[in-house]
Scaffold this active site. Structure first.
Site, PDB file in Angstrom:
ATOM      1  N   ASP A 235     -41.844 -48.838  -7.156  1.00 45.20           N
ATOM      2  CA  ASP A 235     -42.438 -50.015  -6.522  1.00 45.20           C
ATOM      3  C   ASP A 235     -42.458 -51.216  -7.470  1.00 45.20           C
ATOM      4  O   ASP A 235     -42.702 -51.061  -8.665  1.00 45.20           O
ATOM      5  CB  ASP A 235     -43.868 -49.677  -6.086  1.00 45.20           C
ATOM      6  CG  ASP A 235     -44.459 -50.728  -5.177  1.00 45.20           C
ATOM      7  OD1 ASP A 235     -43.687 -51.436  -4.496  1.00 45.20           O
ATOM      8  OD2 ASP A 235     -45.700 -50.864  -5.146  1.00 45.20           O
TER       9      ASP A 235
ATOM     10  N   GLU B 119     -40.843 -47.870   6.492  1.00 46.82           N
ATOM     11  CA  GLU B 119     -41.497 -49.173   6.579  1.00 46.82           C
ATOM     12  C   GLU B 119     -40.589 -50.301   6.093  1.00 46.82           C
ATOM     13  O   GLU B 119     -40.724 -51.452   6.524  1.00 46.82           O
ATOM     14  CB  GLU B 119     -42.799 -49.176   5.773  1.00 46.82           C
ATOM     15  CG  GLU B 119     -43.938 -48.394   6.398  1.00 46.82           C
ATOM     16  CD  GLU B 119     -43.857 -46.895   6.126  1.00 46.82           C
ATOM     17  OE1 GLU B 119     -42.933 -46.471   5.387  1.00 46.82           O
ATOM     18  OE2 GLU B 119     -44.706 -46.152   6.650  1.00 46.82           O
ATOM     19  N   ASN B 120     -39.656 -49.974   5.192  1.00 46.54           N
ATOM     20  CA  ASN B 120     -38.750 -51.002   4.664  1.00 46.54           C
ATOM     21  C   ASN B 120     -37.825 -51.580   5.730  1.00 46.54           C
ATOM     22  O   ASN B 120     -37.269 -52.669   5.544  1.00 46.54           O
ATOM     23  CB  ASN B 120     -37.910 -50.441   3.516  1.00 46.54           C
ATOM     24  CG  ASN B 120     -38.714 -50.160   2.265  1.00 46.54           C
ATOM     25  OD1 ASN B 120     -38.349 -49.304   1.466  1.00 46.54           O
ATOM     26  ND2 ASN B 120     -39.826 -50.867   2.084  1.00 46.54           N
TER      27      ASN B 120
END
EC number: 2.5.1.89
Length: 258
Positions: free
Chosen positions: A37, A84-85
């Protein structure tokens, strides 16, 4: 760089070498899961395009793979692209898919893969990925399927909730078809319906960027995983940061719920 900066670098390298020797004295995790991340935030802070931040993040994956092999950590799973990306802009998603595709092509040409017998596998709903990427993944997995010294897994198009839901749907279909008895389903049988039923649970899950959550990563498999959160963004994650994570893991007493 001034004298103080050079001295700081020397001190950091000495500390890294000392910590490496200390870490090698104790058992290391067999499987490390990494939530990579912070690429975009890193890019904004240093004033470079976000896409360049993603490129630096890809390069960091290769570095960390080397560190894992140096410590004889057998399995590493990188959270590369979540479900989610897909909500990001079409331009960014397209760039990421091409970047990931290039990464697989590089792996196919990388002598380290063949020398160290690295098995490369993708976990996730690959049907959500573009055809060219699915084909490159297929070639990579086929090329390395008989390698077993080390295992590099890439979670792409992956979501932990989706993995569990997909497993339940497959169980339901098999039950309706009379292939299984629902009453006989236990944890071991359920595991066989996950994206990779042979993937051992991660001993340690590491996340960069200072966020302290696992964000839908290996939800079923991480029930008893140790967690470690690093404040640095993924592109600037250093070998010393990695050693600190492993050292922290070694200092803990794992109870597995007992």
């Amino acid at each position: 760089m001034g004298i103080s900066g050079k001295l700081g670098d020397i001190a950091s390298k000495v500390y890294e070498d000392v910590l490496m020797e200390e870490v090698k004295k104790y058992p290391r995790p067999r499987h490390v899961g990494i939530i990579t991340d912070g690429n975009r935030r890193y890019a904004r802070i240093v004033g470079i395009p976000e896409n360049e931040g993603h490129v630096k993040g890809k390069n960091k994956v290769e570095e960390v793979l080397d560190w894992c092999m140096e410590l004889d950590i057998k399995i590493v799973t990188f959270y590369a692209f979540s479900t989610e990306n897909f909500k990001r802009s079409p331009e960014e998603v397209d760039f990421l898919f091409h970047l990931i595709n290039d990464a697989f092509i590089s792996l196919l040409k990388d002598e380290r893969v063949y020398k160290n017998k690295i098995n490369v596998k993708v976990i996730g709903n690959v049907s959500m990925l573009p055809e060219y990427l699915r084909e490159t993944i297929k070639i990579t997995e086929e090329t390395t399927k008989n390698f077993s010294n080390y295992h590099m897994n890439l979670a792409i198009g992956y979501g932990g909730r989706e993995e569990i839901l997909d497993a339940i749907k497959r169980i339901a279909r098999d039950a309706i078809a009379g292939k299984i008895n629902v009453d006989e389903i236990d944890e071991s049988k359920f595991r066989n319906y996950l994206y990779d039923g042979n993937l051992p649970d991660p001993d340690l899950i590491l996340r960069t960027s200072g966020e302290e959550r696992i964000s839908n990563f290996l939800l079923w498999q991480s029930a008893y995983s140790e967690l470690y959160f690093s404040d640095v963004y993924w592109p600037e994650f250093s070998k010393l940061d990695f050693l600190r994570a492993i050292y922290s893991y070694q200092r803990r007493q794992r109870r597995f719920g007992r």
